[in-house]
Design a protein around this motif. Structure first.
Motif, PDB file in Angstrom:
ATOM      1  N   SER A 211       6.048  -2.965   7.441  1.00  0.00           N
ATOM      2  CA  SER A 211       5.773  -3.703   6.203  1.00  0.00           C
ATOM      3  C   SER A 211       5.285  -5.118   6.515  1.00  0.00           C
ATOM      4  O   SER A 211       4.455  -5.669   5.796  1.00  0.00           O
ATOM      5  CB  SER A 211       7.019  -3.738   5.311  1.00  0.00           C
ATOM      6  OG  SER A 211       8.027  -4.522   5.892  1.00  0.00           O
ATOM      7  N   ILE A 212       5.780  -5.712   7.606  1.00  0.00           N
ATOM      8  CA  ILE A 212       5.350  -7.056   7.996  1.00  0.00           C
ATOM      9  C   ILE A 212       3.937  -6.978   8.591  1.00  0.00           C
ATOM     10  O   ILE A 212       3.086  -7.842   8.348  1.00  0.00           O
ATOM     11  CB  ILE A 212       6.337  -7.654   9.024  1.00  0.00           C
ATOM     12  CG1 ILE A 212       7.772  -7.597   8.505  1.00  0.00           C
ATOM     13  CG2 ILE A 212       5.949  -9.084   9.388  1.00  0.00           C
ATOM     14  CD1 ILE A 212       8.011  -8.323   7.209  1.00  0.00           C
ATOM     15  N   GLN A 213       3.687  -5.910   9.351  1.00  0.00           N
ATOM     16  CA  GLN A 213       2.357  -5.697   9.924  1.00  0.00           C
ATOM     17  C   GLN A 213       1.301  -5.662   8.828  1.00  0.00           C
ATOM     18  O   GLN A 213       0.232  -6.259   8.961  1.00  0.00           O
ATOM     19  CB  GLN A 213       2.380  -4.381  10.701  1.00  0.00           C
ATOM     20  CG  GLN A 213       1.027  -3.975  11.230  1.00  0.00           C
ATOM     21  CD  GLN A 213       1.109  -2.687  12.045  1.00  0.00           C
ATOM     22  OE1 GLN A 213       1.899  -2.576  12.953  1.00  0.00           O
ATOM     23  NE2 GLN A 213       0.291  -1.733  11.705  1.00  0.00           N
ATOM     24  N   ALA A 214       1.621  -4.990   7.713  1.00  0.00           N
ATOM     25  CA  ALA A 214       0.672  -4.920   6.606  1.00  0.00           C
ATOM     26  C   ALA A 214       0.407  -6.311   6.038  1.00  0.00           C
ATOM     27  O   ALA A 214      -0.738  -6.657   5.717  1.00  0.00           O
ATOM     28  CB  ALA A 214       1.218  -3.997   5.516  1.00  0.00           C
ATOM     29  N   GLN A 215       1.467  -7.136   5.938  1.00  0.00           N
ATOM     30  CA  GLN A 215       1.279  -8.495   5.411  1.00  0.00           C
ATOM     31  C   GLN A 215       0.348  -9.302   6.313  1.00  0.00           C
ATOM     32  O   GLN A 215      -0.542 -10.003   5.830  1.00  0.00           O
ATOM     33  CB  GLN A 215       2.633  -9.215   5.319  1.00  0.00           C
ATOM     34  CG  GLN A 215       3.589  -8.614   4.298  1.00  0.00           C
ATOM     35  CD  GLN A 215       4.957  -9.269   4.348  1.00  0.00           C
ATOM     36  OE1 GLN A 215       5.200 -10.171   5.131  1.00  0.00           O
ATOM     37  NE2 GLN A 215       5.860  -8.802   3.496  1.00  0.00           N
ATOM     38  N   LEU A 217      -1.878  -8.140   8.519  1.00  0.00           N
ATOM     39  CA  LEU A 217      -3.241  -7.593   8.462  1.00  0.00           C
ATOM     40  C   LEU A 217      -3.966  -8.091   7.214  1.00  0.00           C
ATOM     41  O   LEU A 217      -5.135  -8.466   7.268  1.00  0.00           O
ATOM     42  CB  LEU A 217      -3.206  -6.062   8.461  1.00  0.00           C
ATOM     43  CG  LEU A 217      -2.977  -5.393   9.819  1.00  0.00           C
ATOM     44  CD1 LEU A 217      -2.867  -3.886   9.634  1.00  0.00           C
ATOM     45  CD2 LEU A 217      -4.099  -5.720  10.784  1.00  0.00           C
ATOM     46  N   ASN A 218      -3.249  -8.113   6.090  1.00  0.00           N
ATOM     47  CA  ASN A 218      -3.849  -8.626   4.864  1.00  0.00           C
ATOM     48  C   ASN A 218      -4.235 -10.090   5.017  1.00  0.00           C
ATOM     49  O   ASN A 218      -5.284 -10.523   4.520  1.00  0.00           O
ATOM     50  CB  ASN A 218      -2.888  -8.460   3.688  1.00  0.00           C
ATOM     51  CG  ASN A 218      -2.844  -7.028   3.187  1.00  0.00           C
ATOM     52  OD1 ASN A 218      -3.680  -6.204   3.577  1.00  0.00           O
ATOM     53  ND2 ASN A 218      -1.886  -6.722   2.352  1.00  0.00           N
ATOM     54  N   ILE A 221      -7.442 -10.339   6.928  1.00  0.00           N
ATOM     55  CA  ILE A 221      -8.596  -9.954   6.103  1.00  0.00           C
ATOM     56  C   ILE A 221      -8.955 -11.082   5.133  1.00  0.00           C
ATOM     57  O   ILE A 221     -10.123 -11.418   4.945  1.00  0.00           O
ATOM     58  CB  ILE A 221      -8.292  -8.630   5.359  1.00  0.00           C
ATOM     59  CG1 ILE A 221      -8.182  -7.491   6.379  1.00  0.00           C
ATOM     60  CG2 ILE A 221      -9.375  -8.324   4.336  1.00  0.00           C
ATOM     61  CD1 ILE A 221      -7.674  -6.189   5.804  1.00  0.00           C
ATOM     62  N   HIS A 243      -8.786   0.249  10.410  1.00  0.00           N
ATOM     63  CA  HIS A 243      -8.642  -0.437   9.135  1.00  0.00           C
ATOM     64  C   HIS A 243      -9.409  -1.755   9.094  1.00  0.00           C
ATOM     65  O   HIS A 243     -10.046  -2.080   8.103  1.00  0.00           O
ATOM     66  CB  HIS A 243      -7.161  -0.694   8.869  1.00  0.00           C
ATOM     67  CG  HIS A 243      -6.911  -1.340   7.547  1.00  0.00           C
ATOM     68  ND1 HIS A 243      -6.957  -0.640   6.377  1.00  0.00           N
ATOM     69  CD2 HIS A 243      -6.648  -2.620   7.213  1.00  0.00           C
ATOM     70  CE1 HIS A 243      -6.722  -1.465   5.373  1.00  0.00           C
ATOM     71  NE2 HIS A 243      -6.527  -2.670   5.858  1.00  0.00           N
TER      72      HIS A 243
END
Lengths: 345, 338
Positions: A211-215, A217-218, A221, A243
């Protein structure tokens, strides 16, 4: 404004080359110690060991692009990233940054250009000085380089922290008072504080929870479009690379084996190594299925197989692969691959 | 101590049934409820994926099953029924008899299993002889066969090697072979492929999958990687802050998650369909187990949180074979929208 321009440029795919690597190699040598030298003089079969971590790589990164660099452990992806970032000198070859030779030690222009390349590291625990407060970690470099002044210092640091998603109220704290994800944000704020236009991310999300990885990565971006950044994104995680990347470069034992746009690599990989790598990746879309298998292990980079490095594991290996090194050739528009099979068709 | 009576129909009984397991750590800073009211069961030859992020209690759950929790940690409540016998009530001697024999563990780091100063054959033969009355030669034969089974080439020569002479992937295979020596009924695997390269992970997953189907061994696969679970497991249990928040068949849970945390976790995994777009992230971070918010532990990060979430949710059956610990599960939104 800059966002739409960057997007348009990416669509055209004709951004000016920002970084060009020409015939870059890096060898690590283990010198013989005294006993070894003595043994050699007496006729023992000892020799100096050399690892070709990166072997004659050409790579162009265009402005505004995100290039994903993929490979398994020991393939030389991190070594390549460190050379691109200018923190490890190559053994051979040249690195051009905006057309200027980056390796020219005496040139003030080269030093200036190096500042515009920054690196974000894998381990958010090891890459921050534990004895420095966040305000100094983030603010030291811009102050030294005259990007901010003493009077504007606090406001400048606050802005950098806010941009990376950190509360400036925490700037008097030390790194150990933050979680892994927040520490990675500190690393990002530090990198961006000197106003770079090119970022090398070496496994920057590998150590983080999903879940932190997604933050993070966002955040990458978002920052890319806000600041018009160019990334070299090094990762072993194909899902992450697919991605975030526009173009993907795949390395195996120090050499680039395939290079193409992200769509092409994942839809129609050319090199047998790329194909087997993609087949091995667990996918969340898949259900109870037989995992496909690449036979064998990654050979030791100390003693790589001759010819094509992949031939002992390759299902299509021929006699030629055992003796002749395949060149990286264009196999389709925008797709290059180093495999002898392409000569047969 | 008397052994619990055998269940009426042993064929239908699950290999392992964990009921309301609580494992707490009594630290100076307070009581850490690492595992709090965890229940699940696993049938013969089935693979259960136990998924969670760091600190969710997935590893402690695995350790509890094998009775490997060290002080200041302690199992404070619940039952762990293995083939009908409660492991929490067993003496250390009985546990020793079971561990490595009927129940085995594979660790993330194979060097947790392997002794660096002993040759592989010494370690494997020792393990065989610990639970079986066979000759040394028979034990060696068994070790050789098992190494071959997990895909180690020329097992005869490899038996004579020390652990450091193996690569990381091969070492993990040796650790798996040791776990398999007695054809256990249950294997608890704690992130065994996390440290490995993708191609090597693929090889090991393929071997494990083959073994589970051919030997009827049940498998608890502890991981943070939903993609591995998607391809490997039959059922999945998702843990958050020491509790199971959702469980069910893998395809059900991944296709239509009920708990907002599972939904967020799936959205956080980068995949081909979402390239270049922002991921659907979960805001905030995992709360400290010492300092959990009252009510639902996920409340502070949950987009669906409401007044009702201030109370503590119980895990309940929301659809046939589907359970979630949530007052406002995702399927309710769909019903309201319909």
């Amino acid at each position: 404004m800059s966002e739409s321009m960057a997007a348009a440029r990416r669509a055209l795919g004709d951004g000016a080359p920002m970084v060009e690597l020409r015939g870059i190699s890096r060898r690590f040598e283990k010198k013989l110690d005294f006993a070894g030298r003595l043994a050699k003089r007496l006729g023992a079969g000892v020799r100096e060991e050399t690892v070709h971590a990166v072997d004659n790589v050409d790579l162009t990164i265009r402005k505004g692009e995100v290039v994903g660099l993929v490979g398994e452990s020991g393939c030389g992806k991190s070594t390549l990233g460190r050379m691109v970032a200018g923190i490890l000198p190559p053994s051979d070859g040249s690195i051009l940054r905006d057309g200027t030779e980056l390796l020219d030690r005496d040139s003030a222009a080269a030093r200036e250009l190096k500042l515009r390349t920054q690196m974000i590291f894998q381990d958010p625990y090891a890459s921050l000085n534990p004895r420095m407060r966040v305000v100094d970690i983030v603010g030291e470099a811009p102050l030294v380089h005259g990007i901010t002044s003493r009077s504007g210092f606090d406001a400048y640091v606050d802005e950098q922290m806010r941009r990376a998603g950190l509360d400036p109220a925490f700037k008097r704290r030390y790194p150990h008072q933050f979680s892994g994800g927040q520490r990675q944000r500190i690393g990002i704020a530090r990198a961006l504080a000197v106003k770079p236009d090119f970022i090398v991310c070496d496994e920057a999300v590998a150590a983080l929870d999903v879940s932190i990885q997604a933050q993070i990565l966002n955040l990458f971006i978002r920052l890319r479009s806000e600041l018009d950044l160019t990334y070299l994104f090094i990762s072993h995680d194909l899902g992450v690379v697919e991605h975030i990347s526009d173009r993907v470069v795949i390395m195996y034992l120090g050499r680039v084996v395939e290079e193409a746009s992200s769509e092409t690599v994942f839809a129609s990989p050319n090199h047998p190594y790329t194909q087997s790598l993609l087949a091995s990746v667990p996918r969340i879309e898949s259900r109870k299925r037989a995992f496909s298998v690449v036979k064998g292990e990654i050979p030791s980079p100390l003693n790589p197989p001759p010819g094509c490095h992949f031939h002992p594991r390759c299902p299509h290996a021929m006699e030629r692969c055992k003796v002749e090194k395949p060149e990286l050739k264009t196999v389709a528009p925008g797709q290059r691959s180093a495999c002898h099979l392409n000569d047969m068709a | 101590m008397t052994v619990a009576s055998t269940p009426a129909s042993p064929a239908a009984a699950p290999t392992l049934e964990v009921r309301n397991l609580r494992t707490h750590f009594f630290t100076r800073a307070g009581v850490v409820k690492a595992v709090d009211d965890v229940s699940f069961s696993i049938g013969r030859g089935k693979v259960l994926g136990l998924v969670g992020e760091s600190g969710s209690g997935k590893t402690v759950t695995g350790f509890s099953v094998l009775g490997l929790v060290d002080p200041p940690g302690r199992i404070v409540g619940g039952e762990i029924l293995f083939q009908g016998r409660d492991l929490t009530k067993m003496s250390e001697a009985e546990m020793r008899d079971l561990r490595g024999n009927r129940v085995a563990m594979i660790f993330q780091d194979p060097m947790m299993t392997l002794n660096p100063v002993l040759r592989v054959d010494t370690q494997m033969i020792e393990t065989v002889l610990a639970h079986k009355k066979v000759s040394r030669e028979e034990a060696r034969q068994r070790a050789r066969d098992t190494l071959g089974m997990v895909g180690i080439p020329s097992p005869d020569e490899r038996l004579k090697s020390y652990p450091h002479q193996f690569s990381g992937g091969m070492r993990q295979r040796v650790a798996i072979a040791i776990a398999l020596l007695h054809e256990p009924d249950l294997i608890v695997a704690d992130e065994p492929t996390t440290a490995l390269d993708v191609t090597i992970q693929g090889q090991i997953l393929a071997e494990v999958q083959k073994l589970a189907t051919t030997t009827g061994t049940s498998l608890i696969w502890i991981t943070h990687d939903l993609s591995v679970v998607a391809g490997l497991a039959d059922e999945v249990a998702v843990m958050y802050a020491g509790r199971i928040v959702e469980k069910g068949a893998v395809s059900d849970v991944l296709d239509a998650p009920l708990h907002p945390y599972t939904f967020g976790l799936i959205g956080s995994v980068p995949s081909r369909n979402k390239r270049g777009e922002p991921l659907r992230q979960i805001p905030g971070m995992t709360p400290s187990l010492l300092n959990l918010p009252p009510g639902c532990a996920f409340r502070t990060r949950c987009p669906r949180a409401a007044e009702v979430c201030m109370a503590e949710p119980e895990i309940r059956e929301l659809a046939p074979g589907r359970e979630a610990r949530c007052f406002r599960p995702m399927n309710e939104a769909a019903e309201q929208a319909a």
